[in-house]
Design a protein around this motif. Sequence first.
Motif, mmCIF file in Angstrom:
data_model
loop_
_atom_site.group_PDB
_atom_site.id
_atom_site.type_symbol
_atom_site.label_atom_id
_atom_site.label_comp_id
_atom_site.label_asym_id
_atom_site.label_seq_id
_atom_site.Cartn_x
_atom_site.Cartn_y
_atom_site.Cartn_z
ATOM 1 N N SER B 87 0.863 -1.191 -0.094
ATOM 2 C CA SER B 87 0.145 0.089 -0.010
ATOM 3 C C SER B 87 0.789 1.466 -0.102
ATOM 4 N N ASN B 88 2.115 1.162 0.143
ATOM 5 C CA ASN B 88 3.117 2.255 0.270
ATOM 6 C C ASN B 88 2.955 3.314 1.372
ATOM 7 N N LEU B 89 1.903 2.668 2.494
ATOM 8 C CA LEU B 89 1.902 3.478 3.743
ATOM 9 C C LEU B 89 3.255 3.222 4.549
ATOM 10 N N SER B 90 3.543 4.226 5.256
ATOM 11 C CA SER B 90 4.959 4.147 5.897
ATOM 12 C C SER B 90 4.552 3.361 7.073
ATOM 13 N N PRO B 91 5.605 2.287 7.622
ATOM 14 C CA PRO B 91 5.347 1.371 8.426
ATOM 15 C C PRO B 91 5.332 2.066 9.751
ATOM 16 N N ALA B 210 10.539 1.995 20.730
ATOM 17 C CA ALA B 210 10.804 0.661 20.091
ATOM 18 C C ALA B 210 9.831 0.152 19.145
ATOM 19 N N GLY B 211 8.517 0.305 19.365
ATOM 20 C CA GLY B 211 7.587 -0.008 18.203
ATOM 21 C C GLY B 211 7.844 0.602 16.877
ATOM 22 N N THR B 212 8.105 1.848 16.965
ATOM 23 C CA THR B 212 8.370 2.775 15.763
ATOM 24 C C THR B 212 9.588 2.114 15.095
ATOM 25 N N ALA B 213 10.598 1.946 15.919
ATOM 26 C CA ALA B 213 11.918 1.696 15.283
ATOM 27 C C ALA B 213 12.002 0.176 14.538
ATOM 28 N N THR B 214 10.863 -0.716 15.236
ATOM 29 C CA THR B 214 10.907 -1.974 14.491
ATOM 30 C C THR B 214 9.803 -2.311 13.687
ATOM 31 N N ALA B 216 9.015 -1.539 10.583
ATOM 32 C CA ALA B 216 9.485 -1.678 9.142
ATOM 33 C C ALA B 216 9.911 -3.195 8.985
ATOM 34 N N ALA B 217 10.554 -3.906 9.982
ATOM 35 C CA ALA B 217 10.884 -5.272 9.952
ATOM 36 C C ALA B 217 9.718 -6.028 10.395
ATOM 37 N N LEU B 218 8.907 -5.716 11.158
ATOM 38 C CA LEU B 218 7.634 -6.497 11.615
ATOM 39 C C LEU B 218 6.565 -6.489 10.581
ATOM 40 N N LEU B 219 6.452 -5.454 9.794
ATOM 41 C CA LEU B 219 5.468 -5.164 8.708
ATOM 42 C C LEU B 219 6.009 -6.501 7.583
ATOM 43 N N GLU B 220 7.226 -6.305 7.501
ATOM 44 C CA GLU B 220 7.881 -7.261 6.315
ATOM 45 C C GLU B 220 7.548 -8.781 6.618
#
Lengths: 267, 222
Positions: B87-91, B210-214, B216-220
């Motif tokens: 969707s191109n939304l920011s993680p 911590a949630g913001t930093a991780t 992108a990895a979690l969304l992937e």
Amino acid sequence: MTDQTSAAPAGTADTAKPVAMSTSSRGTKALGLLTLVSAVFTILYSFWFSKADVELGNTVRILYVHVPTVSIAYLCMLVNAGASAFYLWKRTAFPDLLAAATGEIGVLLLGLTILAGMMWGKPTWGTFWEWGDPRLTSTLLLFLMYLGYVTVRNIPAPRSARNTRSAVIGIISALLIYPVKMSTEWWGSLHQGRTISAPGASKIHGAQEFALYSGFLTFMLFAAWLTIHRFRVGWLQDQADATELDAVIADRRAEAGAEQFGLGEVH
Amino acid sequence: MWHDVWLVCRKDLRIEARTRVTLNHVAPFVLTVVMLFAFALDADTTLLRRATGGLFWVTVLFAANAIAQRSASVDRPDGLPDALRLSNLSPAGMFLGKTLSLFLQLTATELVLAVAMVLMYDVRLRGIALILASIPLGTLAIAAVGSVYGPLAAGLQGRESILPLLMLPALAPVLLAATNAFGVAFGTTVGPGWRWVVMLGMLGAIYVAAGTATSAALLEET
């Protein structure tokens, strides 16, 4: 830990590459032997040469296990967090397997710490557990968080998803290590504060100090030996999974080829 | 990114408005817990009043577990994880949007719970400023942890039992700080109540960071 053989894991087709099924090497055997010698020396020294403490009596001997296990558990958890962060950055197998190994060993050592602490608490404080003590409760919390890490790590899932999930949990869980370490100073605690690294000078001396350092050495060697083996077990598990997948794909391709060219009955 | 935060939050709240899970399932659940605590503590009003802070936050944690599980599970079926990735939304925006939606749903639940406890446990409200400061900060920390661990556990086998195993230990410091702040506000605990509010704020900030930093990895991978 396992016998030295060189064979494909059970259940794989003959197309699969053979995988070495051993976690042992000359180096780990030497390390294991050194650990054993160090453990025997620590036990003998702690019980025969080191005297009972003036205030704590014979219960001081429990501290030769309690203090080293907790320090090395923290170390394992810090390595776990660092390796987890590195895995999220580089996505390579080495930091992931290191994180998995140190996470499990950290839980084991922290569990030993809690048990040893309880054994010490009963004769000293009159109770196995004191809920009002911040060091005890925060350590239990840390133990439960890493138990969650190990649980997620062992749930069957695609490797990449499993690695990422456990890495995130490893990083978040590590945030608690510093508050646990500092809990005796930040909040009033029944638990003793810093002993060796106390401001000014160490609170432990002579034979007791030597027995404590001997305990440190033993548990450090034990953790290193266990980490290497656990790392290799993890690597072998991943290899076995990959080999099994390759075999299944090869079987399906063979079936598809047989169907296409009418080479035989397909089951 | 803030546009993405609002989009995700609005999507979750719209799903809640249509399905009314929080209203129809979680609100009755918290009322049941209020009743069960009263039975468990032998209907001793003095004891209930003294323990209100702790009981309130324990109930909020149970409710948060249910809401976080629900919030993560609505994004699982029909290839939605892939759709979200494409969707191109920011993680980070998605994580913060989830956190905001969880925060709002939890706040609504807390309102129901607070009214029930004041009426049924005969709580005498004092230290309103302390209570009003600790509720949003504690709720933010809970929502942030729920938004990390909810999606993380949603893809796992045995997710129903895994989520509380992950979430509750991480939220124990929040429970401790919030209960103490409430205790000081109600006059059942002596001590500097605002120090606990500061701790709640710090926990909230740490978990959001911590949630913001991780994210992108979690969304992937989830």
